[in-house]
Motif scaffolding. Structure first.
Motif, PDB file in Angstrom:
ATOM      1  N   PRO A  55       0.826  -1.214   0.000  1.00  0.00           N
ATOM      2  CA  PRO A  55       0.000   0.000   0.000  1.00  0.00           C
ATOM      3  C   PRO A  55       0.855   1.256   0.000  1.00  0.00           C
ATOM      4  O   PRO A  55       1.953   1.280   0.563  1.00  0.00           O
ATOM      5  CB  PRO A  55      -0.798  -0.129   1.295  1.00  0.00           C
ATOM      6  CG  PRO A  55       0.022  -1.020   2.173  1.00  0.00           C
ATOM      7  CD  PRO A  55       0.718  -1.966   1.262  1.00  0.00           C
ATOM      8  N   ASP A  56       0.347   2.303  -0.648  1.00  0.00           N
ATOM      9  CA  ASP A  56       1.008   3.601  -0.579  1.00  0.00           C
ATOM     10  C   ASP A  56       0.877   4.158   0.833  1.00  0.00           C
ATOM     11  O   ASP A  56      -0.086   3.857   1.555  1.00  0.00           O
ATOM     12  CB  ASP A  56       0.369   4.586  -1.565  1.00  0.00           C
ATOM     13  CG  ASP A  56       0.570   4.177  -3.018  1.00  0.00           C
ATOM     14  OD1 ASP A  56       1.588   3.541  -3.322  1.00  0.00           O
ATOM     15  OD2 ASP A  56      -0.318   4.493  -3.844  1.00  0.00           O
ATOM     16  N   PHE A  57       1.840   4.972   1.239  1.00  0.00           N
ATOM     17  CA  PHE A  57       1.744   5.570   2.570  1.00  0.00           C
ATOM     18  C   PHE A  57       2.452   6.912   2.610  1.00  0.00           C
ATOM     19  O   PHE A  57       3.345   7.196   1.805  1.00  0.00           O
ATOM     20  CB  PHE A  57       2.333   4.638   3.634  1.00  0.00           C
ATOM     21  CG  PHE A  57       3.812   4.370   3.501  1.00  0.00           C
ATOM     22  CD1 PHE A  57       4.755   5.273   3.975  1.00  0.00           C
ATOM     23  CD2 PHE A  57       4.274   3.192   2.910  1.00  0.00           C
ATOM     24  CE1 PHE A  57       6.117   5.008   3.865  1.00  0.00           C
ATOM     25  CE2 PHE A  57       5.625   2.923   2.796  1.00  0.00           C
ATOM     26  CZ  PHE A  57       6.553   3.836   3.274  1.00  0.00           C
ATOM     27  N   ALA A 145       0.230  -0.713   9.427  1.00  0.00           N
ATOM     28  CA  ALA A 145       0.443  -2.102   9.826  1.00  0.00           C
ATOM     29  C   ALA A 145      -0.807  -2.935   9.539  1.00  0.00           C
ATOM     30  O   ALA A 145      -0.712  -4.092   9.114  1.00  0.00           O
ATOM     31  CB  ALA A 145       0.804  -2.182  11.304  1.00  0.00           C
ATOM     32  N   ALA A 146      -1.976  -2.354   9.750  1.00  0.00           N
ATOM     33  CA  ALA A 146      -3.222  -3.063   9.467  1.00  0.00           C
ATOM     34  C   ALA A 146      -3.352  -3.358   7.980  1.00  0.00           C
ATOM     35  O   ALA A 146      -3.806  -4.439   7.582  1.00  0.00           O
ATOM     36  CB  ALA A 146      -4.414  -2.250   9.960  1.00  0.00           C
ATOM     37  N   GLU A 147      -2.951  -2.400   7.131  1.00  0.00           N
ATOM     38  CA  GLU A 147      -3.027  -2.623   5.683  1.00  0.00           C
ATOM     39  C   GLU A 147      -2.087  -3.751   5.245  1.00  0.00           C
ATOM     40  O   GLU A 147      -2.377  -4.466   4.282  1.00  0.00           O
ATOM     41  CB  GLU A 147      -2.698  -1.333   4.937  1.00  0.00           C
ATOM     42  CG  GLU A 147      -3.744  -0.243   5.063  1.00  0.00           C
ATOM     43  CD  GLU A 147      -3.487   0.906   4.112  1.00  0.00           C
ATOM     44  OE1 GLU A 147      -3.600   0.704   2.891  1.00  0.00           O
ATOM     45  OE2 GLU A 147      -3.139   2.003   4.597  1.00  0.00           O
ATOM     46  N   PHE A 148      -0.970  -3.886   5.939  1.00  0.00           N
ATOM     47  CA  PHE A 148      -0.048  -4.983   5.645  1.00  0.00           C
ATOM     48  C   PHE A 148      -0.489  -6.305   6.295  1.00  0.00           C
ATOM     49  O   PHE A 148       0.120  -7.340   6.058  1.00  0.00           O
ATOM     50  CB  PHE A 148       1.359  -4.639   6.135  1.00  0.00           C
ATOM     51  CG  PHE A 148       2.183  -3.847   5.156  1.00  0.00           C
ATOM     52  CD1 PHE A 148       3.093  -4.478   4.319  1.00  0.00           C
ATOM     53  CD2 PHE A 148       2.059  -2.475   5.066  1.00  0.00           C
ATOM     54  CE1 PHE A 148       3.866  -3.759   3.419  1.00  0.00           C
ATOM     55  CE2 PHE A 148       2.829  -1.737   4.164  1.00  0.00           C
ATOM     56  CZ  PHE A 148       3.728  -2.380   3.335  1.00  0.00           C
ATOM     57  N   ASP A 191       8.376  -0.537  -8.313  1.00  0.00           N
ATOM     58  CA  ASP A 191       7.017  -0.654  -8.848  1.00  0.00           C
ATOM     59  C   ASP A 191       5.988  -0.926  -7.765  1.00  0.00           C
ATOM     60  O   ASP A 191       4.795  -1.099  -8.054  1.00  0.00           O
ATOM     61  CB  ASP A 191       6.950  -1.758  -9.910  1.00  0.00           C
ATOM     62  CG  ASP A 191       7.407  -3.119  -9.375  1.00  0.00           C
ATOM     63  OD1 ASP A 191       7.793  -3.196  -8.185  1.00  0.00           O
ATOM     64  OD2 ASP A 191       7.383  -4.087 -10.153  1.00  0.00           O
ATOM     65  N   GLY A 192       6.431  -0.966  -6.498  1.00  0.00           N
ATOM     66  CA  GLY A 192       5.526  -1.205  -5.386  1.00  0.00           C
ATOM     67  C   GLY A 192       5.251  -2.658  -5.094  1.00  0.00           C
ATOM     68  O   GLY A 192       4.510  -2.977  -4.163  1.00  0.00           O
ATOM     69  N   VAL A 193       5.858  -3.550  -5.861  1.00  0.00           N
ATOM     70  CA  VAL A 193       5.639  -4.979  -5.657  1.00  0.00           C
ATOM     71  C   VAL A 193       6.627  -5.507  -4.615  1.00  0.00           C
ATOM     72  O   VAL A 193       7.827  -5.208  -4.671  1.00  0.00           O
ATOM     73  CB  VAL A 193       5.776  -5.762  -6.974  1.00  0.00           C
ATOM     74  CG1 VAL A 193       5.655  -7.263  -6.727  1.00  0.00           C
ATOM     75  CG2 VAL A 193       4.719  -5.308  -7.972  1.00  0.00           C
TER      76      VAL A 193
END
Length: 225
Positions: A55-57, A145-148, A191-193
């Motif tokens: 996720p972006d942050f 942390a919740a998003e992860f 690339d965010g992956v």
């Protein structure tokens, strides 16, 4: 000495009364049972893994500056390590071990950040005490942390033990909820992956930072990590 060897030695000292804070057998049992319950819950199996998109942050660093994942990816791959807080000696050893390999990480064109639910003031203390050259970002309310998939709530009996130890998480984190992230280490490509993920519900177990370097080498070579 490898990081896990240091952590094992510290755990042995703690459990055998060779530590400034000497726990009772009941406190040790409560802590052990809470860790085993988190392991048994299989929550770690549902956290983000290699191949997922992170996720972006945008989070605040220890000086109150906003740091975005977009800006970090513009510099190269990102290593993000989630940790519990300045009060956790296992986390502090983990951060020190990361600092030791930071020059090799940066030589590979990557950046390194630590992410914790603690306030920026506590992040400054953590950076100072551990002599860190990389930023600690404050994840208010453990939202990222919740998003992860890393956030969990502490059971009531463990909360009582933490209070007995003087670890007032609502004050340390400026958040009334008694929640923490499971310790985790991620390597994320530009690339965010996610190229590498290590999540462990047992906070006394941490991967050695040297494991990150081959992943970064593969990313630079453009081969699957």
């Amino acid at each position: 000495m490898k990081l896990q060897e240091k952590l094992d030695a510290m755990r042995e000292d703690f459990e055998n009364g060779r530590f400034p804070l000497v726990p009772t057998r009941e406190q040790l049992d409560t802590m052990s049972q809470a860790t085993q319950s988190l392991i048994d819950s299989k929550q770690a199996d549902h956290a983000l893994k290699a191949g997922d998109t992170a996720p972006d942050f945008t989070l605040q660093d220890a000086d109150g500056n906003s740091i975005s994942s977009h800006a970090l990816f513009a510099q190269g791959p990102l290593i993000a390590t989630f940790y519990r807080g300045v009060w956790c000696p296992y986390c502090n050893y983990d951060l020190q071990a990361l600092e030791e390999v930071r020059p090799e990480i940066e030589a590979r064109g990557a950046s390194l950040v630590a992410i914790s639910p603690q306030t920026p003031a506590n992040s400054r203390k953590s950076q100072r005490d551990n002599k860190l050259g990389f930023p600690i970002l404050s994840d208010a309310g453990t939202a990222l942390a919740a998003e992860f998939g890393l956030r969990f709530a502490l059971p009531d009996d463990l909360i009582q033990v933490y209070r007995q130890f003087g670890n007032d998480l609502p004050k340390i984190n400026d958040d009334p909820a008694w929640v923490l992230p499971m310790p985790a280490r991620y390597v994320i490509g530009t690339d965010g992956v996610i190229a590498y993920a290590e999540v462990n519900p047992d906070y006394t177990r941490r991967p050695d930072p040297s494991e990150l370097l081959p992943v970064l080498d593969r990313l630079r070579a453009g081969t699957p990590a």
